[in-house]
Enzyme design. Structure first.
Site, mmCIF file in Angstrom:
data_model
loop_
_atom_site.group_PDB
_atom_site.id
_atom_site.type_symbol
_atom_site.label_atom_id
_atom_site.label_comp_id
_atom_site.label_asym_id
_atom_site.label_seq_id
_atom_site.Cartn_x
_atom_site.Cartn_y
_atom_site.Cartn_z
ATOM 1 N N GLY A 1 18.181 -9.620 37.598
ATOM 2 C CA GLY A 1 17.226 -9.520 36.491
ATOM 3 C C GLY A 1 15.845 -10.084 36.787
ATOM 4 N N ASP B 1 15.846 -14.778 34.903
ATOM 5 C CA ASP B 1 15.143 -13.917 33.942
ATOM 6 C C ASP B 1 15.128 -14.525 32.543
ATOM 7 O OD1 ASP B 1 17.889 -13.525 33.577
ATOM 8 O OD2 ASP B 1 17.835 -11.351 33.727
ATOM 9 N N ASP C 1 19.776 -18.035 28.043
ATOM 10 C CA ASP C 1 20.405 -17.601 26.800
ATOM 11 C C ASP C 1 21.386 -18.707 26.374
ATOM 12 O OD1 ASP C 1 21.149 -15.835 24.737
ATOM 13 O OD2 ASP C 1 22.612 -14.804 25.971
ATOM 14 N N LYS D 1 15.779 -18.019 24.930
ATOM 15 C CA LYS D 1 16.332 -17.776 23.600
ATOM 16 C C LYS D 1 17.019 -19.060 23.174
ATOM 17 C CE LYS D 1 18.218 -13.337 24.215
ATOM 18 N NZ LYS D 1 19.411 -12.489 24.115
ATOM 19 N N VAL E 1 17.217 -8.069 24.594
ATOM 20 C CA VAL E 1 16.020 -7.423 25.136
ATOM 21 C C VAL E 1 16.294 -6.807 26.507
ATOM 22 C CG1 VAL E 1 14.355 -8.829 23.866
ATOM 23 C CG2 VAL E 1 15.218 -9.645 26.066
ATOM 24 N N ASP F 1 18.413 -5.972 31.999
ATOM 25 C CA ASP F 1 19.205 -4.750 31.844
ATOM 26 C C ASP F 1 20.114 -4.786 30.631
ATOM 27 O OD1 ASP F 1 21.005 -6.766 33.037
ATOM 28 O OD2 ASP F 1 22.429 -5.119 33.157
ATOM 29 N N ARG G 1 16.055 -1.646 33.651
ATOM 30 C CA ARG G 1 15.368 -2.692 34.413
ATOM 31 C C ARG G 1 13.945 -2.270 34.779
ATOM 32 N NH1 ARG G 1 19.156 -6.687 35.851
ATOM 33 N NH2 ARG G 1 21.216 -5.955 36.444
HETATM 34 P P1 IMP Z 1 23.352 -17.227 29.839
HETATM 35 O O1 IMP Z 1 24.317 -17.563 30.933
HETATM 36 O O2 IMP Z 1 24.036 -16.941 28.533
HETATM 37 O O3 IMP Z 1 22.216 -18.211 29.681
HETATM 38 O O4 IMP Z 1 22.731 -15.821 30.175
HETATM 39 C C1 IMP Z 1 21.983 -15.612 31.258
HETATM 40 C C2 IMP Z 1 22.115 -14.190 31.736
HETATM 41 O O5 IMP Z 1 22.608 -13.277 30.736
HETATM 42 C C3 IMP Z 1 20.741 -13.723 32.103
HETATM 43 O O6 IMP Z 1 20.440 -14.022 33.452
HETATM 44 C C4 IMP Z 1 20.823 -12.248 31.806
HETATM 45 O O7 IMP Z 1 21.303 -11.554 32.954
HETATM 46 C C5 IMP Z 1 21.830 -12.101 30.692
HETATM 47 N N1 IMP Z 1 21.158 -11.984 29.371
HETATM 48 C C6 IMP Z 1 21.162 -12.870 28.367
HETATM 49 N N2 IMP Z 1 20.449 -12.423 27.312
HETATM 50 C C7 IMP Z 1 19.982 -11.211 27.680
HETATM 51 C C8 IMP Z 1 19.160 -10.229 27.015
HETATM 52 O O8 IMP Z 1 18.684 -10.371 25.874
HETATM 53 N N3 IMP Z 1 18.905 -9.099 27.723
HETATM 54 C C9 IMP Z 1 19.372 -8.874 28.980
HETATM 55 N N4 IMP Z 1 20.120 -9.768 29.643
HETATM 56 C C10 IMP Z 1 20.432 -10.918 28.988
HETATM 57 MG MG MG Z 2 21.911 -9.393 33.462
#
Ligand code: IMP
Ligand code: MG
Length: 211
Positions: free
Chosen positions: A68, A123, A126, A154, A176, A182, A188
């Site tokens: 990403g 990227d 979350d 986020k 998003v 993606d 992408r």
């Molecule tokens: P986390 O482990 O929940 O913090 O998420 C991180 C990964 O989830 C990011 O590197 C993204 O690949 C994916 N991700 C989380 N939210 C989004 C979004 O809104 N759009 C696309 N990919 C996301």
């Molecule tokens: Mg991803």
């Protein structure tokens, strides 16, 4: 004088701006543009300057999380006026959706980061699970310092206690795509960050993004 580097707020959040126009090519899938190409470019250039101030004097290692970060990384490092080496780390969660479940490493580092100054680039922050796992792995390799850099944050979705040192934009709780991000490996290549239409989620029979 050092100026603090503060994330910008996604344009939709500021009342004085209307949501930017979605190009006809993307109208079917994209509900609206959240961050335009121009806004991305301006903010990334500010971030580069902040990183330069903090990393000057030593060769740095940029570690970028696949896939990403492709566009963000390219724009970030092309303006980075510092000696650096670049490596990638691959992390993936099981399944085709977008929830970060069980994480597996799909690509290991090749550069030795011991005693190095490392900038970890992702990227989006979350839930924070990905960043937490990658940081654990990097810290075990004993770098001299680690700073974290994400294009999007986020904060509302955070589960793990993890923060990024450099944040491009604070965004609301939307799924998003674009500018490297993606949905099921698609979108992408969009030059902006946009919000997907609900019907795109429904077509895959499963919401990619449940609370
Ligand atoms: P986390 O482990 O929940 O913090 O998420 C991180 C990964 O989830 C990011 O590197 C993204 O690949 C994916 N991700 C989380 N939210 C989004 C979004 O809104 N759009 C696309 N990919 C996301
Ligand atoms: Mg991803």
């Amino acid at each position: 004088m050092e100026r603090p580097d503060r994330p910008a707020t996604a344009p939709e959040m500021s009342e004085d701006r209307k949501s930017p126009h979605v190009d006809i090519r993307w109208l079917k899938d994209i509900e609206r543009v959240l961050i335009t190409e121009q806004q991305l470019a301006r903010r990334i250039s500010e971030m580069t300057q902040a990183i330069q101030r903090d990393f000057s004097g030593r060769e740095m290692v940029v570690v970028s999380v696949l896939s990403g970060t492709v566009m963000f990384l390219a724009d970030l490092i092309r303006h980075l006026n510092l000696p650096m080496r670049l490596d990638f780390i691959g992390v993936s969660s099981y399944g085709a959706g977008t929830e970060s479940g069980d994480l597996v490493f799909t690509k290991e580092l090749r550069i030795d980061v011991k005693n190095r100054d490392v900038l970890l680039v992702d990227d989006i922050l979350d839930t924070g699970k990905t960043m937490t796992r990658v940081l654990e792995k990097l810290k075990a390799l004993r770098p001299r310092k680690i700073r974290t850099c994400v294009l999007l944050n986020k904060a509302a979705r955070r589960v793990e206690d993890v923060k990024a040192d450099y944040i491009g934009f604070e965004i609301p709780d939307y799924f998003v795509v674009g500018y490297g991000l993606d949905f099921a490996e698609r979108y992408r290549n969009l030059p902006f960050v946009g919000v997907l239409h609900e019907h795109v989620f429904k077509e895959v029979q499963k919401s990619p993004y449940r609370k």
